[in-house]
Design a protein around this motif. Structure first.
Motif: not given
Length: 410
Positions: A261-276, A280-283
């Motif tokens: 689930m996208t929490i931060d549109l400008n967040g760090a890249p996730c290994f799935c290819g999306s951002k935020g 990527s924040i709490a893992g």
């Protein structure tokens, strides 16, 4: 062609099929009554199922001959003949459950009540290839079955809780990102070919939720959300929704990918290819990495490798540890709050090895991100399922299929 004779034959065939289906459905009703009651009389089965006594007597006779149920004693005397108690013969058959997390792979053998007979786990080299991983799993499973001493004909199936994206009904594991050469693996066929048993696959978090529900939360009858949080090299944050008496898996078993689930549109890249994404924040790996960077520590420092290490420092009063955990708790709280509001829930279960820890950092953030009246009614339960019992959910999956209406294996 004599159409009347053809239609007559078709009607007879359909009637025969309907009779078989009805018999299996009735057998399911009787057996389910016996399982849910632990021990029960024929008269009480009749009250619960609304079936006639002769029908129940015939079904009980057949189930007894197949050793699936047995006469376990007598009910309290009320006059006349002593009523016989019927119970499930839990050791009539057995099932195998696999929790395929990787690098850990956990296995359990259980009886029809979900009681553990044998269990073990292995940890495969995280750089192993697909074939090496599967071979290691097979070798360990072969040894587990042999050590159990259970005859092969006593096993009714193998259940697998699998990480990654999958087509559960087809038994295809589409992708496991932490295994480089794992793409479109017909995992079900591989396992079935080796063991010649029915094989069922489902998302690993859903299997954790199923085990948690059966073992520790049988009293919950309403809808609830199970949040499963796994630690490890690429931690997973999953969701299983218990709706109208069962867990919802979606078309292919991939429903509720909460971690993405996208929490931060400008967040760090996730290994799935999306951002935020939430992961990527709490893992755990990202959480640990961010904590080390904020402290200016060596990223390869093995003294800090888990959220537990950070939590211990936070308890000692370290400000950076508190801030990192608060950020993770805030993101998780927002994600779970969205689920609560979307489904109108009053119960959330936080599961996984660090369930108590995560509950402590999530609770306040979750409640402040939902309406006050919802917060007042919300119950947050700490999961009790331990890692060695994660595969038990897959055992329950097989057991449910074995007793499923109306396709009872008779």
């Amino acid at each position: 062609m004599n159409n009347s004779k053809y239609l007559e034959g078709l009607v007879i065939l359909m009637a025969g099929n309907n009779t078989k289906i009805l018999k299996k459905a009735n057998t399911y009703l009787v057996l389910n009554s016996i399982i849910s009651a632990e021990s029960i009389t024929i008269e009480d089965v009749a009250k619960k199922t609304k079936l006639s006594r002769p029908t129940i007597v015939n079904i009980v006779k057949e189930l007894t001959e197949r050793d699936i149920i047995f006469k376990s004693g007598y009910a309290e005397y009320t006059g006349g003949r002593l009523p016989t108690l019927l119970s499930l013969n839990a050791n009539a058959y057995y099932t195998i459950g696999i929790d395929f997390e990787f690098p850990p792979i956990r296995m359990v053998i259980s009886n029809l009540k979900g009681e553990v007979i044998e269990k073990r786990g292995i940890s495969v080299d995280k750089n192993a290839t697909r074939n090496e991983i599967i071979q290691a799993m097979f070798e360990e499973l072969d040894d587990l079955i042999a050590s159990s001493g259970i005859a092969k004909e006593k096993f009714i199936g193998i259940g697998i809780g699998l990480l990654g994206y999958l087509k559960a009904n087809e038994g295809i594991s589409i992708e496991i990102l932490r295994i480089l050469d794992w793409k479109d693996v017909d995992f079900k066929s591989l396992v079935k070919e080796r063991y010649n048993l029915p094989v069922y696959m489902q998302n690993d978090i859903h299997m954790m939720a199923l085990a948690e529900k059966r073992l520790f939360l049988p009293q919950i009858e309403g809808d609830f959300a199970y949040i499963g949080i796994r630690p490890g090299i690429r931690s997973g944050i999953g969701l299983a929704m218990y709706i109208n008496g069962s867990f919802y898996g979606g078309t292919n078993g991939n429903a509720h990918l909460l971690g993405h689930m996208t929490i931060d549109l400008n967040g760090a890249p996730c290994f799935c290819g999306s951002k935020g994404c939430l992961e990527s924040i709490a893992g755990e790996p990202n959480l640990v990495m961010r904590y080390k960077r904020l402290l200016g520590e060596d990223l390869d420092n093995v003294d800090i490798h888990s959220i537990r290490d950070i939590y211990a420092r936070a308890l000692d009063g370290e400000a950076t540890a508190k801030d990192v955990l608060d950020e993770a708790g805030s993101s998780l709280g927002i994600g779970i709050a969205n689920v609560v509001k979307l489904f109108g829930l009053t119960t959330v279960v936080i599961g996984g090895p660090d369930s108590e820890l995560y509950t402590s950092i999530i609770r306040d953030h979750l409640k402040k991100n939902i309406f006050k009246y919802m917060a007042n009614d919300l119950e947050i339960i700490v999961g009790q399922l331990q890692e060695d019992l994660f595969p038990l959910g897959s055992c329950f999956l097989v057991i449910d299929q074995f007793f499923k209406e109306p396709r009872l294996y008779l």
